[in-house]
Each structure stands twice: as C-alpha cells, then as structure tokens.
Design a protein around this motif. Structure first.
Motif, PDB file in Angstrom:
ATOM      1  N   ILE A 136       0.880  -1.173   0.000  1.00 30.74           N
ATOM      2  CA  ILE A 136       0.000   0.000   0.000  1.00 30.74           C
ATOM      3  C   ILE A 136       0.917   1.223   0.000  1.00 30.74           C
ATOM      4  O   ILE A 136       1.774   1.350   0.878  1.00 30.74           O
ATOM      5  CB  ILE A 136      -0.881   0.033   1.264  1.00 30.74           C
ATOM      6  CG1 ILE A 136      -1.702  -1.247   1.379  1.00 30.74           C
ATOM      7  CG2 ILE A 136      -1.743   1.289   1.308  1.00 30.74           C
ATOM      8  CD1 ILE A 136      -2.971  -1.271   0.608  1.00 30.74           C
ATOM      9  N   SER A 137       0.740   2.089  -0.968  1.00 31.13           N
ATOM     10  CA  SER A 137       1.748   3.144  -1.101  1.00 31.13           C
ATOM     11  C   SER A 137       1.444   4.425  -0.327  1.00 31.13           C
ATOM     12  O   SER A 137       2.303   5.264  -0.181  1.00 31.13           O
ATOM     13  CB  SER A 137       2.002   3.454  -2.572  1.00 31.13           C
ATOM     14  OG  SER A 137       0.785   3.510  -3.255  1.00 31.13           O
ATOM     15  N   HIS A 138       0.205   4.549   0.169  1.00 34.81           N
ATOM     16  CA  HIS A 138      -0.104   5.751   0.956  1.00 34.81           C
ATOM     17  C   HIS A 138      -0.678   5.361   2.316  1.00 34.81           C
ATOM     18  O   HIS A 138      -1.729   4.734   2.392  1.00 34.81           O
ATOM     19  CB  HIS A 138      -1.106   6.641   0.214  1.00 34.81           C
ATOM     20  CG  HIS A 138      -0.529   7.179  -1.057  1.00 34.81           C
ATOM     21  ND1 HIS A 138       0.246   8.302  -1.100  1.00 34.81           N
ATOM     22  CD2 HIS A 138      -0.570   6.702  -2.321  1.00 34.81           C
ATOM     23  CE1 HIS A 138       0.652   8.509  -2.335  1.00 34.81           C
ATOM     24  NE2 HIS A 138       0.167   7.550  -3.100  1.00 34.81           N
ATOM     25  N   VAL A 139       0.059   5.712   3.355  1.00 33.97           N
ATOM     26  CA  VAL A 139      -0.395   5.400   4.714  1.00 33.97           C
ATOM     27  C   VAL A 139      -0.594   6.697   5.478  1.00 33.97           C
ATOM     28  O   VAL A 139       0.307   7.544   5.542  1.00 33.97           O
ATOM     29  CB  VAL A 139       0.624   4.496   5.448  1.00 33.97           C
ATOM     30  CG1 VAL A 139       0.173   4.240   6.884  1.00 33.97           C
ATOM     31  CG2 VAL A 139       0.821   3.180   4.706  1.00 33.97           C
ATOM     32  N   ILE A 140      -1.794   6.862   6.013  1.00 35.30           N
ATOM     33  CA  ILE A 140      -2.096   8.023   6.854  1.00 35.30           C
ATOM     34  C   ILE A 140      -2.336   7.497   8.263  1.00 35.30           C
ATOM     35  O   ILE A 140      -3.145   6.584   8.456  1.00 35.30           O
ATOM     36  CB  ILE A 140      -3.365   8.747   6.349  1.00 35.30           C
ATOM     37  CG1 ILE A 140      -3.145   9.259   4.919  1.00 35.30           C
ATOM     38  CG2 ILE A 140      -3.747   9.887   7.291  1.00 35.30           C
ATOM     39  CD1 ILE A 140      -4.432   9.587   4.186  1.00 35.30           C
ATOM     40  N   VAL A 141      -1.598   8.037   9.231  1.00 40.03           N
ATOM     41  CA  VAL A 141      -1.807   7.601  10.608  1.00 40.03           C
ATOM     42  C   VAL A 141      -2.794   8.542  11.274  1.00 40.03           C
ATOM     43  O   VAL A 141      -2.633   9.764  11.217  1.00 40.03           O
ATOM     44  CB  VAL A 141      -0.475   7.604  11.405  1.00 40.03           C
ATOM     45  CG1 VAL A 141      -0.732   7.242  12.865  1.00 40.03           C
ATOM     46  CG2 VAL A 141       0.521   6.630  10.779  1.00 40.03           C
ATOM     47  N   LEU A 142      -3.842   7.974  11.862  1.00 40.33           N
ATOM     48  CA  LEU A 142      -4.780   8.777  12.627  1.00 40.33           C
ATOM     49  C   LEU A 142      -4.506   8.531  14.106  1.00 40.33           C
ATOM     50  O   LEU A 142      -4.783   7.458  14.631  1.00 40.33           O
ATOM     51  CB  LEU A 142      -6.222   8.391  12.282  1.00 40.33           C
ATOM     52  CG  LEU A 142      -7.227   9.410  12.815  1.00 40.33           C
ATOM     53  CD1 LEU A 142      -7.409  10.538  11.813  1.00 40.33           C
ATOM     54  CD2 LEU A 142      -8.561   8.777  13.129  1.00 40.33           C
ATOM     55  N   MET A 143      -3.904   9.534  14.775  1.00 48.11           N
ATOM     56  CA  MET A 143      -3.698   9.437  16.222  1.00 48.11           C
ATOM     57  C   MET A 143      -5.047   9.761  16.839  1.00 48.11           C
ATOM     58  O   MET A 143      -5.424  10.929  16.950  1.00 48.11           O
ATOM     59  CB  MET A 143      -2.675  10.476  16.698  1.00 48.11           C
ATOM     60  CG  MET A 143      -1.257  10.229  16.236  1.00 48.11           C
ATOM     61  SD  MET A 143      -0.574   8.650  16.776  1.00 48.11           S
ATOM     62  CE  MET A 143      -0.644   8.843  18.523  1.00 48.11           C
ATOM     63  N   ASN A 144      -5.759   8.721  17.220  1.00 48.02           N
ATOM     64  CA  ASN A 144      -7.147   8.915  17.637  1.00 48.02           C
ATOM     65  C   ASN A 144      -7.253   9.148  19.152  1.00 48.02           C
ATOM     66  O   ASN A 144      -6.315   8.890  19.899  1.00 48.02           O
ATOM     67  CB  ASN A 144      -7.961   7.675  17.223  1.00 48.02           C
ATOM     68  CG  ASN A 144      -9.446   7.913  17.313  1.00 48.02           C
ATOM     69  OD1 ASN A 144      -9.909   9.053  17.136  1.00 48.02           O
ATOM     70  ND2 ASN A 144     -10.194   6.861  17.585  1.00 48.02           N
ATOM     71  N   LYS A 145      -8.391   9.598  19.562  1.00 53.25           N
ATOM     72  CA  LYS A 145      -8.741   9.808  20.977  1.00 53.25           C
ATOM     73  C   LYS A 145      -7.848  10.838  21.671  1.00 53.25           C
ATOM     74  O   LYS A 145      -7.579  10.713  22.869  1.00 53.25           O
ATOM     75  CB  LYS A 145      -8.685   8.472  21.759  1.00 53.25           C
ATOM     76  CG  LYS A 145      -9.460   7.322  21.103  1.00 53.25           C
ATOM     77  CD  LYS A 145      -9.652   6.165  22.062  1.00 53.25           C
ATOM     78  CE  LYS A 145     -10.197   4.932  21.353  1.00 53.25           C
ATOM     79  NZ  LYS A 145     -10.453   3.802  22.230  1.00 53.25           N
ATOM     80  N   VAL A 146      -7.378  11.842  20.939  1.00 57.64           N
ATOM     81  CA  VAL A 146      -6.548  12.857  21.591  1.00 57.64           C
ATOM     82  C   VAL A 146      -7.352  13.687  22.584  1.00 57.64           C
ATOM     83  O   VAL A 146      -6.778  14.393  23.411  1.00 57.64           O
ATOM     84  CB  VAL A 146      -5.816  13.775  20.573  1.00 57.64           C
ATOM     85  CG1 VAL A 146      -4.771  13.010  19.792  1.00 57.64           C
ATOM     86  CG2 VAL A 146      -6.798  14.460  19.654  1.00 57.64           C
ATOM     87  N   ASP A 147      -8.685  13.572  22.533  1.00 65.24           N
ATOM     88  CA  ASP A 147      -9.503  14.219  23.576  1.00 65.24           C
ATOM     89  C   ASP A 147      -9.128  13.668  24.947  1.00 65.24           C
ATOM     90  O   ASP A 147      -9.131  14.382  25.944  1.00 65.24           O
ATOM     91  CB  ASP A 147     -11.000  14.024  23.271  1.00 65.24           C
ATOM     92  CG  ASP A 147     -11.391  12.564  23.097  1.00 65.24           C
ATOM     93  OD1 ASP A 147     -12.254  12.085  23.837  1.00 65.24           O
ATOM     94  OD2 ASP A 147     -10.816  11.883  22.218  1.00 65.24           O
ATOM     95  N   LEU A 148      -8.732  12.375  24.963  1.00 61.62           N
ATOM     96  CA  LEU A 148      -8.361  11.760  26.241  1.00 61.62           C
ATOM     97  C   LEU A 148      -7.014  12.289  26.764  1.00 61.62           C
ATOM     98  O   LEU A 148      -6.673  12.109  27.917  1.00 61.62           O
ATOM     99  CB  LEU A 148      -8.300  10.232  26.109  1.00 61.62           C
ATOM    100  CG  LEU A 148      -9.619   9.540  25.742  1.00 61.62           C
ATOM    101  CD1 LEU A 148      -9.427   8.042  25.603  1.00 61.62           C
ATOM    102  CD2 LEU A 148     -10.702   9.850  26.782  1.00 61.62           C
ATOM    103  N   LEU A 149      -6.264  12.944  25.863  1.00 58.38           N
ATOM    104  CA  LEU A 149      -5.015  13.584  26.283  1.00 58.38           C
ATOM    105  C   LEU A 149      -5.239  15.078  26.519  1.00 58.38           C
ATOM    106  O   LEU A 149      -4.280  15.852  26.634  1.00 58.38           O
ATOM    107  CB  LEU A 149      -3.927  13.401  25.217  1.00 58.38           C
ATOM    108  CG  LEU A 149      -3.517  11.972  24.840  1.00 58.38           C
ATOM    109  CD1 LEU A 149      -2.442  11.977  23.764  1.00 58.38           C
ATOM    110  CD2 LEU A 149      -3.027  11.219  26.071  1.00 58.38           C
TER     111      LEU A 149
END
Ligand code: GDP
Length: 422
Positions: A136-149
């Motif tokens: 897979i040539s395009h990877v997007i990381v979603l850092m989720n739940k940052v509301d909890l931080l």
C-alpha cells in the motif's frame, strides 16, 4: 471530462482503537450518510443511555449486510469535494488478511488508527507490516482519541513520536500523522478548534492528496478481459481498464493470441457511447476485426507489452494452517485469468519478527516467503507494484479456497538442465 472511479481505502488498526467510530464519523461529516441514518444512530445511542455512538452506524450497516440488503457488502462509499472514495471494510483479522491479500481491497491508501493513549499495539504492528508487504503506497496515521489527552500538544507529540519510530523501523513511509478524535470530530473533516497548534492536514485533506485511480491513466494500457458479450451480430469485450486509457481508433493487442485489433466503439453496452475509457473504469470495447478473446486474456498496447514467462518469482503470503512444500500445484488467479502452476522452488522465507529473509525447505503456516512458480504455458503479467493491480496473483486450491496471496515479482531463471518452452 471522464468521471473518475472511486478511490478504495482501508481502515486498519488495533481492536478498540476507533476504526468503526471513524467510519461513522467520516460518513457523517462528509455528508455521505443516507437520509434517516443519523436519526437511527442517535436513537439507538439514546436507548442505551449513551451520547451519539458512531460505531453503531457501522453496526447498522453490518446488519443490512447480514440481511443481504446492501448489494456490495464490504464496500462503503463516501464522497467529498466531488471525489468518490470507498472504504473496503474487512471485519475480523482473518478476513482482513484475506481481503488485503486477494486484492479485493486493491486499496490505494490505508488509514492506520492508533489510540493516542495506548499507543501502538500488537495489531498496529502487524497491520503496519502487512501494509508494507502488500505494498500500500499511501499510509495516513490517525492518532485517535486525543480528547483523552486533553488535546495537549506535548502529550500528542510524544504519542506521535513513538508511532513514527515504529513505522520508521518497519520502513513504512507515512503521508501524514493526524491528531484527531473520531468521537468528537476533531480533525476528521473539520479543523479542530481544540488543537490550534496543529498545522498539518485534517484526515479528509490527507485523503484528498491520495492519487485518484485515473492518475494511472498515463501508464501503458491494460485491460483484463472479463467477458465477451454478443448482441445480434456484434460482440463487446468487457473488462476494467486497470491502467492507461483507450480511445476509439487505438490499436490493441489481444495478449494470448498476439493478434492486433482496432477499437471501433467503446461502452455502447448498457452505458452511453464514449470516446475513451480511463484507468479504473469498467467498459466494453467493440473490436475490428471481430476477434474473440477469452475471459482472462489481457488486452494491451503494442508498444509497451507485459512480460511473458512460464517461471515466475513470486512473493507469497501463505494463508494455510499447514506448511507449503515444493511440488504442490495450485491455480494462480491473476485479474480475470487462471493458470495452473506448481511450486518449483522455495527461495527464501521471511522471518516475521525482524523481516529478514533466510533459506528454508518449506513455508511455515501463515508464513511469508519468496517462491518460484512454474506454469505449463507462458503467463502475461506486469511485475507487482504498490498502489496498482499489476501482478497481484492469488493462489487457489482444488476446492477453490484462497490459500495465498502471490504478488508476481518477475521472470525466474531456468533451473540447470531445464529448457524454455518458448
Ligand atoms: P474499533 O474496534 O477499532 O472499531 O473501535 P471502536 O470504533 O468500536 O471504538 C472503541 C471504543 O473507543 C468505543 O467505545 C468508542 O466510543 C471509543 N472511541 C472511539 N474513538 C474515540 C475518540 O476519538 N475519543 C474517545 N474518547 N473515545 C473514542
């Protein structure tokens, strides 16, 4: 202008990190929900005494799917900025593996969902490795739940650094790391007012940067033949343009026959007549002279033909619970083609812990390896390349079960004493 085909994406990540929630949120925030769906979610959330629970949306889609209401079960379409995407949903880990490997998910991009509080977990690592191995040539990381931080810049940066370190170690290039809250809607389709310090793209902005299937239109033309339809005394050759484009008047080669024909008409069957068809579109061609290719044949342009080989070096994602040994025979499915092949050699096996390759006599259950496949006739193929359908082979056993993903790497040298059959 020709309409682009939908861009397929996959959403992966460790269980409970927020994949379902993200899908619900994406559909809602891009205005892709069917009428009444939102009300349904709000109602079922309320009944359970919860605030809106986005993952119920996926559950409700899942129910329709089980009841056979949704026609195409594993594909959830959404639109944004006039562009169509389709989430290739693969519930469960095994199903995910299979879908990824068989190219049912010929995904252009992956969104890797990571719980910012928990950080990368076992499945995060495994999924990331698969994304790389599958190409897979395009990877997007979603850092989720940052509301909890508490949307805290330093805490988010620390979480991001550890995920980037893991992906760097696995040599996975990342398009973007987006700090987000799928539940609250921060940085999904709208820029979050809670993270004014963040300057990067929202998730939808990152997705908008993923090339559309039509971007493969400038490559050499390929169309695997799906079927030949007959209407009165004219025949149409149907298939999906995997890459390149074709115009009325162009010359194509019918791969297996090595015969040439001219495109006389495009898409005149159950679709309006077109002047051209581009990568990603399904179409039907009327050819002159009226040659009749078989299903599985490959149409290509005369100037840039695919490779032809009867022995092919292959990367193998082995799915069976038993080991694989030299001499076993399978059907190799390649787009719409089927070829009988035998495992001629096992050249290396990948160690899943450190991704190094070493020689081995057999491929262990669910292992990854490099093998050589031998066929009795030459196979037309393009070497596998990420983000395309080129060379995406699948091995099938006699009972029609998928036993492995088999991206084709290139022609193999002949073994000593062996003669080429071409
Ligand atoms: P999946 O297993 O990856 O599909 O995860 P789900 O989407 O089912 O989410 C797991 C749990 O995390 C659910 O209780 C969600 O409500 C919760 N969750 C998902 N996204 C967020 C978020 O952005 N913030 C918070 N606080 N909780 C979230």
């Amino acid at each position: 202008r020709l309409r682009d085909a939908a861009t397929p994406i996959v959403i992966v990540g460790h269980v409970d990190h927020g994949k379902s929630t993200l899908i619900g949120r994406l559909l809602h925030d891009t205005g892709s929900l069917q009428d009444g769906k939102l009300a349904q979610i709000v109602e079922s959330s309320r009944k359970r005494g919860l605030a809106v629970e986005w993952s119920f949306l996926l559950d409700s889609l899942q129910i329709e799917r089980d009841q056979g209401v949704t026609v195409d079960s594993t594909r959830i379409p959404f639109r944004m900025d006039g562009r169509e995407f389709v989430i290739v949903d693969a519930p469960g880990h095994r199903q995910f593996l299979r879908n990824m490997i068989t190219g049912a998910a010929d995904a252009e991009a992956a969104v890797l969902v990571v719980d910012a509080l928990e950080g990368a977990q076992e499945q995060t690592r495994r999924h990331a490795m698969l994304l790389r191995l599958i190409g897979i040539s395009h990877v997007i990381v979603l850092m989720n739940k940052v509301d909890l931080l508490g949307y805290d810049q330093e805490k988010v940066a620390a979480a991001e650094a550890s995920v980037r370190a893991l992906l760097g170690q696995l040599e996975i290039p990342v398009d973007a790391v987006v700090p987000a809250s799928a539940r609250e809607g921060d940085n999904i389709a709208e820029r979050s007012p809670n993270m004014p310090w963040y300057r990067g793209p929202t998730l939808t902005e990152a997705l908008a940067d993923v090339p559309a299937p039509s971007s493969r239109s400038n490559l050499a033309f390929r169309m695997p033949v799906q079927d030949v339809y007959r209407f009165d005394d004219v025949r149409f050759v149907a298939g999906r343009v995997e890459r390149g484009q074709i115009k009325v008047g162009d010359t194509v080669v019918i791969g297996a026959h090595r015969t040439m024909a001219r495109v006389a008409e495009i898409g005149a069957w159950h679709a309006p007549v077109q002047a051209a068809a581009i990568a990603g579109q399904s179409t039907a061609l009327r050819l002159e002279p009226d040659v009749i290719p078989d299903r599985g044949d490959l149409l290509h342009t005369p100037d840039a033909p695919p490779l032809r080989a009867a022995r092919i070096r292959t990367r193998l994602f082995w799915l069976r619970q038993e080991p694989l040994r030299v001499g076993e025979s399978f059907t190799l499915r390649l787009a719409t083609a089927e070829h009988q092949v035998t495992v001629a050699s096992i050249d290396a096996v990948v160690d899943m812990d450190d991704l190094t390759e070493r020689p081995a006599q057999e491929v262990p259950p669910e292992g990854i390896a490099e093998i050589t496949l031998a066929a009795s006739e030459a196979i037309l193929f393009d070497p596998f390349s990420p983000g395309s359908s080129d060379g995406r082979g699948v091995l099938v056993d006699r009972l029609q079960r998928i036993v492995g993903g088999a991206p084709l790497i290139g022609p193999a040298e002949l073994a000593p004493g062996e003669r080429s059959i071409h």
